[in-house]
Design an enzyme around this catalytic site. Structure first.
Site, PDB file in Angstrom:
ATOM      1  N   ARG A  38       0.826  -1.213   0.000  1.00 30.38           N
ATOM      2  CA  ARG A  38       0.000   0.000   0.000  1.00 30.38           C
ATOM      3  C   ARG A  38       0.858   1.261   0.000  1.00 30.38           C
ATOM      4  NH1 ARG A  38      -5.076  -1.986   3.804  1.00 30.38           N
ATOM      5  NH2 ARG A  38      -6.376  -2.530   2.014  1.00 30.38           N
ATOM      6  N   GLY A 351      -9.191  -9.482  -0.282  1.00 30.99           N
ATOM      7  CA  GLY A 351      -7.977  -9.617   0.517  1.00 30.99           C
ATOM      8  C   GLY A 351      -7.324 -10.982   0.407  1.00 30.99           C
TER       9      GLY A 351
END
Ligand code: ADP
Ligand code: MG
Length: 394
Positions: A38, A351
């Site tokens: 991220r 995820g």
């Protein structure tokens, strides 16, 4: 990107630019970041703003401090990682109030091209309630707002939606733009055939995804634990496999409506115990009493590959089996390597699916790996994401 302004549509030079990133990264018990995807995903927007002479004020949440300062959920380690990656010190504005005296003084001292990172926005209880008071404080720091936190776009919080209503214009960063372009094109104007692969544990958690995707896809492959509720709908026995009895009628209805659009497994790897080392075997059709399906079998892999081979766009959400256990990861891994070699746009959302593809070392072979599990799901459900809806129209 649709009709929203992006960072390239506005003048940023000399401006104080508040950027909402998704730095919600996992930490180990020593506070080390264990997955920097991220952070890497946020770099293009930050670099663009630095290079174009903005004063870059970054903010994000991390974990769930529940509205109070929790030192173990401080964003400080992210500032260090960012400094290394950008080759320039990112000043961390330590501040239990996020926008307190230290943050204000740090921002006031910025020069063009500088980067400051604020403390975890969820230290403030107003954040997740989108209360105006904290949105105003955040907004008071900046002249321009950039939202680049795709992973939080399905939530309406102060640091994404609240500030967007105060600072105008509020524009999209590169990561949000990329996510929306990939997911949006795949679902709304795909190069066909479009094949979706759904898996994971529960039908109930993905009903809206199934319904929305069925309207759009040429084929819908269903594997993983959610397949057994569809088995039951076909009148097959499912042993002790995952099953949601309340959703069997729903699965029947979907099968009737979708006809041969839905492709289900034809064989299953079964075992008596939920254990990687338990003896296993492959059965076709019915799953016997006392046995549970933990992966799709070889004939299903072949069938799914046959459906996928001509696809030009593939969207995948949910593993084909219990990939966390190596002996039941084959179905997931085989589908991942098929997609890696396919001449098609391949998009992975969710995820666990992303974790599975990365575990197989194939992340960089996919066209797009979504950085937002929940947000990508809601996107596939056809919902409007509040974090994106709040941005200024072109
Ligand atoms: P994603 O996060 O990609 O959206 P989900 O959260 O829906 O995926 O599902 C992932 C989980 O589903 C994994 O933990 C995996 O072990 C589990 N799963 C997949 N197949 C089975 C199965 N046959 N039985 C039990 N659990 C399964
Ligand atoms: Mg999951």
């Amino acid at each position: 990107m649709y009709n929203k302004l992006t960072v390239e549509d506005v003048e940023v030079k000399g401006k104080k630019v508040l950027v909402r990133c998704d730095f919600n990264v996992p930490l180990d018990s020593d506070g080390n970041i264990t997955d920097e995807n991220r952070i890497v995903g946020a770099l293009p927007t930050i670099k663009y703003l630095m290079d174009n002479g903005a004063k870059v004020i970054l903010c994000s949440h991390m974990g769930k401090p529940k509205g109070e300062p929790k030192p173990e959920l401080s964003l400080k380690p992210v500032a260090k990682s960012l400094s290394e990656k950008l080759g320039k010190e990112v000043v961390f504005a330590a501040d239990d109030n996020v926008v307190g005296d230290n943050a204000k003084a740090t921002v006031a001292a910025m020069n063009d091209g500088d980067v400051v990172l604020l403390e975890n926005t969820r230290y403030r209880k107003e954040e997740t309630k989108n209360e105006e008071s904290f949105s105003k404080e955040l907004a008071s720091l900046a002249d321009l707002f950039v939202n680049d936190a795709f992973g939080t776009a399905h939530r309406a919080h102060c640091s994404n939606v609240g500030v967007s209503s105060i600072i105008k214009p509020a524009v999209a960063g590169y990561l949000i733009e990329k996510e929306i372009n990939f997911l949006g094109n795949a679902v709304n104007s795909p190069v066909r055939p479009l094949v979706a692969i759904l898996g994971g544990s529960k039908v109930s958690s993905k009903i809206s995804v199934i319904e929305n995707l069925l309207k759009k896809v040429d084929k819908l492959i269903i594997g993983g634990g959610m397949a057994y509720t569809f088995f039951a709908a076909q009148g097959k026995t499912t042993g002790t496999s995952l099953l949601e009895p309340d959703f069997i009628d729903y699965a029947k209805k979907m099968l009737q409506e979708a006809g041969d659009k839905i492709v289900l497994p034809v064989d299953t790897v079964i075992t008596e115990k939920f254990d990687n080392d338990a003896p296993s075997k492959v059965v076709e059709g019915n799953i016997p009493d006392g046995c549970m399906g933990l992966d799709i079998g070889p004939k299903s892999i072949a069938l799914f590959k046959d459906v996928l081979k001509d696809a030009k766009t593939v969207v995948w959400n949910g593993p084909m089996g219990v990939f966390e256990m190596s002996n039941f990861a084959k179905g997931t891994n085989e589908i991942a390597s098929m997609l890696a070699d396919l001449d098609a746009t391949t998009i992975i959302g969710g995820g666990d699916s992303v974790a599975a593809v990365n575990q197989a070392g194939l992340g960089d072979k996919m066209s797009h790996i979504s950085t937002g599990g929940g947000a990508s799901m809601e996107f596939l459900e056809g919902k409007e994401l509040p974090g994106i809806a709040a941005l200024t129209d072109k």
